[in-house]
Motif scaffolding. Sequence first.
Motif, PDB file in Angstrom:
ATOM      1  N   ALA A 241       0.963  -1.145   0.071  1.00 25.30           N
ATOM      2  CA  ALA A 241      -0.045  -0.165   0.028  1.00 25.30           C
ATOM      3  C   ALA A 241       0.792   1.237  -0.036  1.00 25.30           C
ATOM      4  CB  ALA A 241      -1.127   0.017   1.197  1.00 25.30           C
ATOM      5  N   LYS A 242       0.110   2.441  -0.339  1.00 25.80           N
ATOM      6  CA  LYS A 242       1.062   3.627  -0.304  1.00 25.80           C
ATOM      7  C   LYS A 242       0.915   4.033   1.215  1.00 25.80           C
ATOM      8  CE  LYS A 242       0.275   5.556  -5.004  1.00 25.80           C
ATOM      9  NZ  LYS A 242      -0.373   6.410  -5.948  1.00 25.80           N
ATOM     10  N   MET A 243       2.036   4.110   1.756  1.00 23.21           N
ATOM     11  CA  MET A 243       2.189   4.355   3.137  1.00 23.21           C
ATOM     12  C   MET A 243       2.954   5.827   3.551  1.00 23.21           C
ATOM     13  SD  MET A 243       0.733   1.733   4.767  1.00 23.21           S
ATOM     14  CE  MET A 243       1.109   1.340   6.292  1.00 23.21           C
ATOM     15  N   PHE A 244       3.217   6.334   2.445  1.00 16.58           N
ATOM     16  CA  PHE A 244       4.222   7.475   2.802  1.00 16.58           C
ATOM     17  C   PHE A 244       3.675   8.556   1.857  1.00 16.58           C
ATOM     18  CE2 PHE A 244       7.020   3.944   2.870  1.00 16.58           C
ATOM     19  CZ  PHE A 244       7.215   3.843   4.415  1.00 16.58           C
ATOM     20  N   THR A 245       3.932   9.875   2.303  1.00 15.80           N
ATOM     21  CA  THR A 245       3.647  10.961   1.662  1.00 15.80           C
ATOM     22  C   THR A 245       4.857  11.339   0.804  1.00 15.80           C
ATOM     23  OG1 THR A 245       4.499  12.380   3.374  1.00 15.80           O
ATOM     24  CG2 THR A 245       2.056  12.110   3.450  1.00 15.80           C
ATOM     25  N   THR A 246       4.418  12.163  -0.416  1.00 18.63           N
ATOM     26  CA  THR A 246       5.716  12.231  -1.313  1.00 18.63           C
ATOM     27  C   THR A 246       6.937  12.899  -0.686  1.00 18.63           C
ATOM     28  OG1 THR A 246       3.756  12.730  -2.845  1.00 18.63           O
ATOM     29  CG2 THR A 246       6.040  13.341  -3.458  1.00 18.63           C
ATOM     30  N   ASP A 247       7.878  12.389  -1.080  1.00 18.85           N
ATOM     31  CA  ASP A 247       9.136  12.975  -0.672  1.00 18.85           C
ATOM     32  C   ASP A 247       9.391  12.790   1.064  1.00 18.85           C
ATOM     33  OD1 ASP A 247      10.088  13.653  -3.080  1.00 18.85           O
ATOM     34  OD2 ASP A 247       9.082  15.391  -3.177  1.00 18.85           O
ATOM     35  N   ALA A 248       8.727  11.864   1.634  1.00 18.65           N
ATOM     36  CA  ALA A 248       8.961  11.397   2.949  1.00 18.65           C
ATOM     37  C   ALA A 248      10.395  11.162   3.590  1.00 18.65           C
ATOM     38  CB  ALA A 248       7.838  10.854   3.415  1.00 18.65           C
ATOM     39  N   VAL A 249      11.068  11.474   4.453  1.00 19.99           N
ATOM     40  CA  VAL A 249      12.422  11.219   4.902  1.00 19.99           C
ATOM     41  C   VAL A 249      12.167   9.874   5.782  1.00 19.99           C
ATOM     42  CG1 VAL A 249      14.072  11.819   6.446  1.00 19.99           C
ATOM     43  CG2 VAL A 249      13.023  13.564   5.214  1.00 19.99           C
ATOM     44  N   LYS A 250      12.951   9.025   5.570  1.00 16.61           N
ATOM     45  CA  LYS A 250      12.603   7.717   6.368  1.00 16.61           C
ATOM     46  C   LYS A 250      13.969   7.044   6.901  1.00 16.61           C
ATOM     47  CE  LYS A 250       9.919   6.459   2.244  1.00 16.61           C
ATOM     48  NZ  LYS A 250      10.236   7.349   1.162  1.00 16.61           N
ATOM     49  N   TYR A 251      13.795   6.803   8.060  1.00 11.66           N
ATOM     50  CA  TYR A 251      14.785   6.263   8.907  1.00 11.66           C
ATOM     51  C   TYR A 251      14.061   4.927   9.537  1.00 11.66           C
ATOM     52  CZ  TYR A 251      16.978  10.330   8.835  1.00 11.66           C
ATOM     53  OH  TYR A 251      17.772  11.681   8.520  1.00 11.66           O
ATOM     54  N   PHE A 252      14.894   3.791   9.399  1.00 14.97           N
ATOM     55  CA  PHE A 252      14.204   2.444   9.574  1.00 14.97           C
ATOM     56  C   PHE A 252      14.290   2.257  11.231  1.00 14.97           C
ATOM     57  CE2 PHE A 252      15.132  -2.033  11.106  1.00 14.97           C
ATOM     58  CZ  PHE A 252      14.038  -2.524  10.554  1.00 14.97           C
ATOM     59  N   PHE A 253      13.238   1.844  11.894  1.00 12.82           N
ATOM     60  CA  PHE A 253      13.181   1.405  13.356  1.00 12.82           C
ATOM     61  C   PHE A 253      12.535   0.080  13.636  1.00 12.82           C
ATOM     62  CE2 PHE A 253       9.203   3.175  13.123  1.00 12.82           C
ATOM     63  CZ  PHE A 253       8.503   2.401  14.089  1.00 12.82           C
ATOM     64  N   ILE A 254      12.962  -0.648  14.702  1.00 16.92           N
ATOM     65  CA  ILE A 254      12.377  -1.991  15.102  1.00 16.92           C
ATOM     66  C   ILE A 254      12.187  -1.655  16.613  1.00 16.92           C
ATOM     67  CG2 ILE A 254      14.481  -3.110  15.265  1.00 16.92           C
ATOM     68  CD1 ILE A 254      13.091  -5.685  14.819  1.00 16.92           C
ATOM     69  N   SER A 255      10.857  -2.038  17.182  1.00 13.57           N
ATOM     70  CA  SER A 255      10.576  -1.939  18.555  1.00 13.57           C
ATOM     71  C   SER A 255      10.267  -2.983  19.310  1.00 13.57           C
ATOM     72  CB  SER A 255       9.613  -0.756  18.545  1.00 13.57           C
ATOM     73  OG  SER A 255      10.084   0.688  18.243  1.00 13.57           O
ATOM     74  N   ALA A 256      10.786  -3.336  20.476  1.00 12.91           N
ATOM     75  CA  ALA A 256      10.470  -4.715  21.082  1.00 12.91           C
ATOM     76  C   ALA A 256       8.961  -4.497  21.645  1.00 12.91           C
ATOM     77  CB  ALA A 256      11.563  -4.766  22.440  1.00 12.91           C
ATOM     78  N   PRO A 257       8.492  -5.381  22.158  1.00 18.26           N
ATOM     79  CA  PRO A 257       7.235  -5.536  22.801  1.00 18.26           C
ATOM     80  C   PRO A 257       7.075  -4.500  24.087  1.00 18.26           C
ATOM     81  CG  PRO A 257       7.849  -7.555  22.511  1.00 18.26           C
ATOM     82  CD  PRO A 257       9.050  -6.890  22.117  1.00 18.26           C
ATOM     83  N   ILE A 258       6.149  -3.836  24.397  1.00 15.61           N
ATOM     84  CA  ILE A 258       6.075  -3.063  25.521  1.00 15.61           C
ATOM     85  C   ILE A 258       6.184  -3.944  26.727  1.00 15.61           C
ATOM     86  CG2 ILE A 258       4.557  -1.619  27.012  1.00 15.61           C
ATOM     87  CD1 ILE A 258       5.732  -0.057  24.756  1.00 15.61           C
ATOM     88  N   LYS A 259       5.290  -5.272  26.800  1.00 15.91           N
ATOM     89  CA  LYS A 259       5.412  -6.070  27.954  1.00 15.91           C
ATOM     90  C   LYS A 259       5.521  -7.602  27.371  1.00 15.91           C
ATOM     91  CE  LYS A 259       0.560  -6.196  28.989  1.00 15.91           C
ATOM     92  NZ  LYS A 259      -0.193  -6.293  29.962  1.00 15.91           N
ATOM     93  N   THR A 260       5.953  -8.409  28.269  1.00 22.36           N
ATOM     94  CA  THR A 260       5.765  -9.822  27.876  1.00 22.36           C
ATOM     95  C   THR A 260       5.339 -10.564  29.274  1.00 22.36           C
ATOM     96  OG1 THR A 260       8.082 -10.289  28.250  1.00 22.36           O
ATOM     97  CG2 THR A 260       7.722  -9.888  26.011  1.00 22.36           C
ATOM     98  N   GLU A 261       4.951 -11.684  28.850  1.00 20.34           N
ATOM     99  CA  GLU A 261       4.500 -12.737  30.177  1.00 20.34           C
ATOM    100  C   GLU A 261       5.450 -13.826  30.120  1.00 20.34           C
ATOM    101  OE1 GLU A 261       1.975 -11.575  32.202  1.00 20.34           O
ATOM    102  OE2 GLU A 261       1.370  -9.825  31.066  1.00 20.34           O
ATOM    103  N   ASN A 262       5.448 -14.325  31.301  1.00 20.90           N
ATOM    104  CA  ASN A 262       6.177 -15.554  31.766  1.00 20.90           C
ATOM    105  C   ASN A 262       7.573 -15.550  31.051  1.00 20.90           C
ATOM    106  OD1 ASN A 262       3.890 -16.809  32.896  1.00 20.90           O
ATOM    107  ND2 ASN A 262       3.041 -17.152  30.811  1.00 20.90           N
ATOM    108  N   ASP A 263       8.215 -14.293  31.341  1.00 15.89           N
ATOM    109  CA  ASP A 263       9.767 -14.034  30.995  1.00 15.89           C
ATOM    110  C   ASP A 263       9.778 -14.340  29.261  1.00 15.89           C
ATOM    111  OD1 ASP A 263      12.286 -13.344  31.488  1.00 15.89           O
ATOM    112  OD2 ASP A 263      13.071 -15.371  31.758  1.00 15.89           O
ATOM    113  N   ALA A 264       9.012 -14.131  28.672  1.00 14.95           N
ATOM    114  CA  ALA A 264       9.116 -14.248  27.190  1.00 14.95           C
ATOM    115  C   ALA A 264       9.999 -13.285  26.462  1.00 14.95           C
ATOM    116  CB  ALA A 264       7.555 -14.329  26.534  1.00 14.95           C
TER     117      ALA A 264
END
Length: 275
Positions: A241-264
């Motif tokens: 899908a079209k997920m950006f506006t024209t000429d949008a600046v982009k930097y990659f990121f990845i984020s961990a879960p906010i929380k987990t259960e049972n020490d996952a």
Amino acid sequence: MTNTFILGSVALVMLTLTTQQSNGQLGGILNKAGEKVAQKAGEVIANSSVSAKGSSGATAGTAGNTTGKKRVSFDAGFDFKAGSTVLYASQFEQLNTGSMPATLKTNGSGQLVKSGDIAGTWLEMQTGATYKLNNNTKLPKVFTVEFDLLTACDKIRDISPVSFGFAGNNSVSGFNEGDIAHTELEFYNENQITSFAGPADKYINTEYDLKPYANDKLHVSIAVNNEQMKVYLGKTKVLDAKMFTTDAVKYFFISAPIKTENDAKVYFSNLVIAQ
């Protein structure tokens, strides 16, 4: 014995009964004879009806077989093609375990670990942490991103969403800082993928079975072509899908879960960005 003959016999008996009503004894005998003839006629008619139904049923069964074919299946193939020029490769296997890779920055923490069950060196993600490249160079208009995710858990529902995508700045002052477009793997829902892009006003839900990735790795591929973003889990496309506006600046990121259960825990590795 034909139906016509039997029906004629019934009519003859009934006529005889009418003309012999004055003779009680003879009338009784004829009544019994009439009952037997009528019974026989009913049996013949019933048998004829059953035969007709059986023939009709066989025809219907034959017709049913012609429409009961195996459901048509389709295969879209795998159209992802990684960029030929590598801009970044994590190469965690060349680093010491227990350390945080110098090529990445985060609002939290992380450490490199190895497993005796899954090959490779993995970054153990801290809950609530976002990770970006230390290099502040913005990404080109056309590029690809690939990486592997790994979970360690009692069940996949113990893990809150893992999100990855692109931000409009390279700051890690907060969780998902500068997010403009991302995809979430909703492990706690077991089969839901959500993609969101605020500036482009997009919110897309997709079903994908995440249960098999409990204690296993999942390969993620992303292709960006100007405003268009494609995401693949394994070889299945879950976003196009079209997920950006024209000429949008982009930097990659990845984020961990906010929380987990049972020490996952959640880990990632083999990050490669190319154009």
